[in-house]
Motif scaffolding. Sequence first.
Motif, PDB file in Angstrom:
ATOM      1  N   PHE A 142      -3.433  -7.092  -8.604  1.00  0.00           N
ATOM      2  CA  PHE A 142      -2.627  -6.221  -9.142  1.00  0.00           C
ATOM      3  C   PHE A 142      -2.424  -5.109  -9.805  1.00  0.00           C
ATOM      4  O   PHE A 142      -2.433  -4.837 -10.848  1.00  0.00           O
ATOM      5  CB  PHE A 142      -2.241  -7.641 -10.285  1.00  0.00           C
ATOM      6  CG  PHE A 142      -0.592  -7.274 -10.105  1.00  0.00           C
ATOM      7  CD1 PHE A 142       0.124  -7.321  -9.110  1.00  0.00           C
ATOM      8  CD2 PHE A 142      -0.398  -6.843 -11.470  1.00  0.00           C
ATOM      9  CE1 PHE A 142       1.834  -7.501 -10.124  1.00  0.00           C
ATOM     10  CE2 PHE A 142       0.764  -6.731 -11.635  1.00  0.00           C
ATOM     11  CZ  PHE A 142       1.891  -6.875 -10.956  1.00  0.00           C
ATOM     12  N   ALA A 143      -2.528  -4.087  -8.916  1.00  0.00           N
ATOM     13  CA  ALA A 143      -2.674  -2.620  -9.249  1.00  0.00           C
ATOM     14  C   ALA A 143      -1.388  -1.674  -8.264  1.00  0.00           C
ATOM     15  O   ALA A 143      -0.343  -2.803  -7.838  1.00  0.00           O
ATOM     16  CB  ALA A 143      -4.218  -2.498  -8.738  1.00  0.00           C
ATOM     17  N   GLY A 144      -1.664  -0.668  -8.686  1.00  0.00           N
ATOM     18  CA  GLY A 144      -0.628  -0.037  -7.602  1.00  0.00           C
ATOM     19  C   GLY A 144       0.248  -0.013  -8.231  1.00  0.00           C
ATOM     20  O   GLY A 144       0.664  -0.313  -9.741  1.00  0.00           O
ATOM     21  N   GLU A 163       0.556  -0.932  -0.152  1.00  0.00           N
ATOM     22  CA  GLU A 163       0.207   0.097   0.412  1.00  0.00           C
ATOM     23  C   GLU A 163       0.671   1.824  -0.149  1.00  0.00           C
ATOM     24  O   GLU A 163       1.466   1.719   0.162  1.00  0.00           O
ATOM     25  CB  GLU A 163      -0.968  -0.097   1.016  1.00  0.00           C
ATOM     26  CG  GLU A 163      -1.917   0.803   0.770  1.00  0.00           C
ATOM     27  CD  GLU A 163      -1.845   2.540   1.438  1.00  0.00           C
ATOM     28  OE1 GLU A 163      -2.375   3.575   0.705  1.00  0.00           O
ATOM     29  OE2 GLU A 163      -0.786   2.689   2.212  1.00  0.00           O
ATOM     30  N   PHE A 164       0.513   2.645  -0.838  1.00  0.00           N
ATOM     31  CA  PHE A 164       1.134   3.395  -0.459  1.00  0.00           C
ATOM     32  C   PHE A 164       0.867   4.514  -0.409  1.00  0.00           C
ATOM     33  O   PHE A 164       1.283   5.214   0.289  1.00  0.00           O
ATOM     34  CB  PHE A 164       1.796   3.317  -2.309  1.00  0.00           C
ATOM     35  CG  PHE A 164       1.715   4.621  -2.959  1.00  0.00           C
ATOM     36  CD1 PHE A 164       4.010   4.954  -2.511  1.00  0.00           C
ATOM     37  CD2 PHE A 164       1.424   5.823  -3.078  1.00  0.00           C
ATOM     38  CE1 PHE A 164       3.925   6.566  -2.823  1.00  0.00           C
ATOM     39  CE2 PHE A 164       2.116   7.404  -3.890  1.00  0.00           C
ATOM     40  CZ  PHE A 164       4.315   7.608  -3.029  1.00  0.00           C
ATOM     41  N   VAL A 165      -0.341   4.898  -0.203  1.00  0.00           N
ATOM     42  CA  VAL A 165      -0.404   6.781  -0.723  1.00  0.00           C
ATOM     43  C   VAL A 165      -0.998   6.720   1.023  1.00  0.00           C
ATOM     44  O   VAL A 165      -0.421   7.473   1.858  1.00  0.00           O
ATOM     45  CB  VAL A 165      -2.492   6.371  -0.742  1.00  0.00           C
ATOM     46  CG1 VAL A 165      -3.434   7.275  -0.232  1.00  0.00           C
ATOM     47  CG2 VAL A 165      -2.368   6.156  -2.184  1.00  0.00           C
ATOM     48  N   PHE A 183       6.754  -0.435   2.263  1.00  0.00           N
ATOM     49  CA  PHE A 183       7.103  -1.010   1.623  1.00  0.00           C
ATOM     50  C   PHE A 183       6.597  -0.404   0.139  1.00  0.00           C
ATOM     51  O   PHE A 183       7.170   0.115  -0.961  1.00  0.00           O
ATOM     52  CB  PHE A 183       6.569  -2.996   1.654  1.00  0.00           C
ATOM     53  CG  PHE A 183       7.676  -3.409  -0.194  1.00  0.00           C
ATOM     54  CD1 PHE A 183       9.017  -3.428   0.141  1.00  0.00           C
ATOM     55  CD2 PHE A 183       6.468  -4.117  -0.821  1.00  0.00           C
ATOM     56  CE1 PHE A 183       9.861  -4.037  -1.068  1.00  0.00           C
ATOM     57  CE2 PHE A 183       7.041  -4.884  -1.600  1.00  0.00           C
ATOM     58  CZ  PHE A 183       8.394  -4.783  -1.678  1.00  0.00           C
ATOM     59  N   GLY A 184       5.432   0.172  -0.063  1.00  0.00           N
ATOM     60  CA  GLY A 184       5.326   0.469  -0.572  1.00  0.00           C
ATOM     61  C   GLY A 184       5.872   2.356  -1.477  1.00  0.00           C
ATOM     62  O   GLY A 184       5.752   2.586  -2.866  1.00  0.00           O
ATOM     63  N   PRO A 185       5.987   2.970  -0.400  1.00  0.00           N
ATOM     64  CA  PRO A 185       7.136   4.256  -0.418  1.00  0.00           C
ATOM     65  C   PRO A 185       8.420   3.964  -0.762  1.00  0.00           C
ATOM     66  O   PRO A 185       8.637   4.631  -2.014  1.00  0.00           O
ATOM     67  CB  PRO A 185       6.864   5.183   0.523  1.00  0.00           C
ATOM     68  CG  PRO A 185       5.654   4.642   0.944  1.00  0.00           C
ATOM     69  CD  PRO A 185       5.717   3.453   1.077  1.00  0.00           C
ATOM     70  N   TYR A 186       9.089   2.832  -0.349  1.00  0.00           N
ATOM     71  CA  TYR A 186      10.296   2.455  -1.095  1.00  0.00           C
ATOM     72  C   TYR A 186       9.862   2.199  -2.818  1.00  0.00           C
ATOM     73  O   TYR A 186      11.371   2.475  -3.060  1.00  0.00           O
ATOM     74  CB  TYR A 186      10.725   0.747   0.933  1.00  0.00           C
ATOM     75  CG  TYR A 186      11.237   0.236  -0.445  1.00  0.00           C
ATOM     76  CD1 TYR A 186      13.035   0.827  -0.419  1.00  0.00           C
ATOM     77  CD2 TYR A 186      11.217  -0.855  -1.630  1.00  0.00           C
ATOM     78  CE1 TYR A 186      13.934   0.034  -1.412  1.00  0.00           C
ATOM     79  CE2 TYR A 186      12.197  -1.476  -1.697  1.00  0.00           C
ATOM     80  CZ  TYR A 186      14.187  -0.803  -1.963  1.00  0.00           C
ATOM     81  OH  TYR A 186      14.628  -1.874  -2.778  1.00  0.00           O
ATOM     82  N   MET A 187       8.901   0.904  -3.194  1.00  0.00           N
ATOM     83  CA  MET A 187       9.050   1.075  -4.619  1.00  0.00           C
ATOM     84  C   MET A 187       8.784   1.770  -5.137  1.00  0.00           C
ATOM     85  O   MET A 187       9.803   2.066  -6.842  1.00  0.00           O
ATOM     86  CB  MET A 187       7.808   0.016  -4.382  1.00  0.00           C
ATOM     87  CG  MET A 187       8.190  -1.626  -4.181  1.00  0.00           C
ATOM     88  SD  MET A 187       7.033  -2.723  -4.724  1.00  0.00           S
ATOM     89  CE  MET A 187       5.459  -1.752  -4.192  1.00  0.00           C
TER      90      MET A 187
END
Lengths: 274, 306, 352
Positions: B130-132, A204-206, A216-220
């Motif tokens: 599989f998104a993002g 998850e990023f947001v 992990f999301g922001p790292y990616m």
Amino acid sequence: MTRRFPILPTLIVLAGAAYFLVPLYAAFQFSLQMKRGELSFEAYRSVFESSTFLSTLTFSTVASAAAIFFGAVLVVPTAYWVRLKLPKLRPVVEFLSLLPLIIPPVVLVFGHIRLFGSNSILPLTMSSWGTNILLVIGYVVLSMPYMFRAVDNGMASIDIATLTEAAESLGASRLRTIIDVIFPNVRSAIVSGAFLTFSISLGEFVLASLLNRPAFGPYMVQLGQDYAYQPAALAIMSFALTWILMALMQMAATRKPGQRLFRPSRSLAASKSQ
Amino acid sequence: MTAMTEAGTAAGLRESAPQPRAGVPARGRWDWLGAVPFLAFVIIFMLAPVSYLIIGAFQTPKGAFTLGNIADLASPNIAASYWLSIRLSLASALIGTVTGLMLAWAVVLGGLPGWVRSAVTTFSGVASNFAGVPLAFAFIATLGRIGLVTVILRKVFHINLYATGFSLFSFWGLALTYLYFQMPLMLLVITPALEGLKREWEEAAASLGASRLQYWRFVGAPVLAPSVLGCFLLLFANAFGTLATVIALTGSNFSVVPILLFQQIRGNVLYNPNLGYALAVGMIAIMIVTNTAYLVLRTRAERWQK
Amino acid sequence: MSFLTISALRKSFGANTVVKEFDLGVQKGEFISLLGPSGCGKTTVLRMVAGFETPSAGRIHIDGQDVTALRPNQRNIGMVFQAYALFPNLSVAENVAFGLRAARVPKPQIAARVAEMLELIGLPDLGGRYPFQLSGGQQQRIALARALAVQPRVLLLDEPLSALDAKIRVSLRTEIREIQRRLGITTIFVTHDQEEALSMSDRVVVMNGGIAEQVGAPFEIYNQPATRFVAGFVGTLNTLQATVADAQTGTLSLDGQHVRLGRALKVPAGSAVSVALRPEAVRLGRAEGLDVVLKARIDEVNFLGSVIRIRADMGVGKVSLDTFNRADAPPPPVGSEAEVSFAARDAIVLDH
């Protein structure tokens, strides 16, 4: 009517397969090209060697696990209690559990940041631990629709009201009923909800980005801006992980009561249990 | 990241009959306490934050009531953001609906072997999740400037994709990337409706002298229409809320509404927090409208599927 | 020449042949039932007549026209399905009008025809309703009206009553037959319910394993079953073991008695045969005209109200027999010895 060879459906499926498989192949191919002139797993090696990779992955794994735990603790007793004692409240609870589907994550976290910010009565964002908690809470909210539906469907399929009455008529206490009768019967539903929660929150990023968590999301995303080949390797690994999670979820969802998730053979397990 | 609305709800929605609790009226008096933790969680962490934003959307920074923030949504750059978001969501939902419907038709009604269908359905379950960020990476490796397909087109077919005006990091590039989770989602949500088309209807129409075209025009298409429209709205909402994929692809240069809000939260680019609230409220409003319409249409379609 | 002729029809799905060398001629206006257990091929025959399945071999003629190669929508047949198959998005009137609309019949004519059809099935006021608002019985009647609206040459009914409640099933049975008679429409009716087939049809085709075992009027089928299968499938049957004493005179040896059937048998003397008896042909005790009397032990007595069904063991076989209830004559106790009689001419000899 004679069945002719289905030309059009075949073409459609082939076109669909091409659309879905080409990016995967391209990412895989790309990920092998880090060393000039040869194919190697250099990109994967470089990802695994990065300490940020390991620390962010660990952070996100722990956060996801925490979200699963708190989500289950919140949803399972509620779903049970509402089905058993408050059937009139069920439509309300179900509706509330579906609300996160219409609240975009970016809006949710915006509200959280404002409401639990510096001059709030519950200033969670002011400490690192508080922010971690808020992140986990966010994941609990995001996965709530899936968790609730999985558990509630699981309970619908076993008629928990009758099971509870049966257990109580046999002299079991309420706690014993829940531990020995209800929980084992909805365990596979919980497990399937858990895998979905995991697949939602791991990359998850947001939320993680806006709460400034080392996840992990922001790292990616950062990696995507800085490097060329490693992101492709990450894409392949993520896709593989999604497959595994979905496969595990399928297994958990279709499993019969008493059946183990993995098990060599029926006869072996039967002989062990005797 | 949304595989909502499986057929599973049908079972979940079945109302369990209220328990007959003979006598002992005092026993049930405190039953409601069991729902308190859940309701408290929902109120504190879902309803309160959203309400905070909604109230703030109608206030000036000093706390006075105003409709100014809502009116400011019509200012050129915000309106442009909404318009871009709506166009992108429409385009991606439209392509997703059409292609997903075709794929679903091919595997459900196309007379292909059973394993094709289970393979496509299983893959769709994975792909719709599989998104993002990883999805963006896979597409960069495919259609980016040095992506596999871009290179093959240039070297083998002498077509310079990026010279034609196409860019993965623009409108149509995003729409094409969204398709990777939109098409599978469409397939998953429309399959029950396609299965609901009974073979007897087609046979009854044929026995009454109707051609296949007449069957689809008078029966097949009208029966499917509410489901298809509902799924289209679901896909629209799904695209409208997408943020991580956009950021991973364009690095927040592509100012759809979620990006604008994201930047606002990061650095307060609007110089007015209450305008940010209005932005969020606008998003919620669009989500509510599309999701409600989806539910209404689905209920209508289910009435026929009995 | 029959109105509908099916000749040497065969259907195979891969290695599995479900219809074998099926022949049938149906007269104009006739009501024919295809009766048989599930998997006997009856529905496949019907679907080949409708055009939904292509025969592997054989021809189908309707009114002198070879329709074997025609598509379903070119055959002008009417079909009623087990699951009603009403179009859910169309109102009742639009459903009935469907075939006329497909044929581009002018609107006023359609309206008149729809009204006529709804009148025919006794639901003139339901034109504006939608299928999901109707009961199963109503839906099936609408389906019948829809099939009849296009004035089909042949009406095909594929187990139209099996999805309905028992009561509606019986009343709709009568109604369908009455409408069929009134319109004089050639009809093929597929069912696995022998009572339906016997009560509705001019002729019944009993099918088993893809072939027609017997074709005949219900009276013939029931009283003179041609094969063991027909005898067993249609009605309840008691079988007794016997040997042929004299084929020429039709004499059997049954439990040491000689039974004269009064008709020649095709099997040689000394061979074992089964003798079948309908429950209503067997009586408890002796009676005039019942020339065969056997000793029996009462195994079971089921009081069903107006009828008492008794199972008796006669050594050479067990029989079910029905007696009418009479207040002054209580049934015999279970385990008691009794005499059972029947007329030799009622015995049906089944080949092995």
